[in-house]
Design a protein around this motif. Sequence first.
Motif: not given
Lengths: 107, 131
Positions: A33-55
Amino acid sequence: DIQMTQSPSTLSASVGDRVSITCRASHSISSWLAWYQQKPGKAPKLLIYDASTLESGVPSRFSGSGSGTEFTLTISSLQPDDFATYYCQHYNSYPGTFGQGTKVEIK
Amino acid sequence: EVQLLESGGGLVQPGGSLRLSCAASGFTFSSYAMSWVRQAPGKGLEWVSTITISGGRTYYADSVKGRFTISRDNSKNTIYLQMNSLRAEDTAVYYCAKDRTSGYCRNDLCYSPQPLLFDYWGQGTLVTASS
């Protein structure tokens, strides 16, 4: 296909608050599982992968937890730059479904 | 610095065709699976298609299977998305995205350890299917 359900859809919070977003998978996805952050008009940004590993480069106030079917993204102290939409995504198998998103708004 | 630059979006009538390109730089392109992800206006993210490092295998969302074709040219560090029989519901910003983990080929078989985990995204190109 594995379905991903996020809650809440919208979250109103203040700077300094601790906030949590939940993501549930319809079938077990282990920790894929991954978590992404997206701001208006921008591409998503990878925050966390493998459920708990900080990018690399992501502030330590972001953390992830969970395995199997239930996962949580936590922001320990919300900063002005964190107001955005957050998406979970599984990469256990094709298709890599995304959750519907959680918008974090200023209270 | 990793860069992904999409192009080719625009306005097309329903039933028409369009070809998107994504030019990559700043990494060993031929070692990474690449994907297209789209986002309809005001909506969430939807995975569209993935191509493996050699281009030998491709994967598609059910919503585009039979209409879209992904391809890559490792000599040009570019992936493509040929979109045919476009529908109004294909209207979206299309992002290309890079796998976080590199793959490898051995004995004519290619393997990507973590497909569908994306660490870099392009800025997106808007496709509008409307009459």
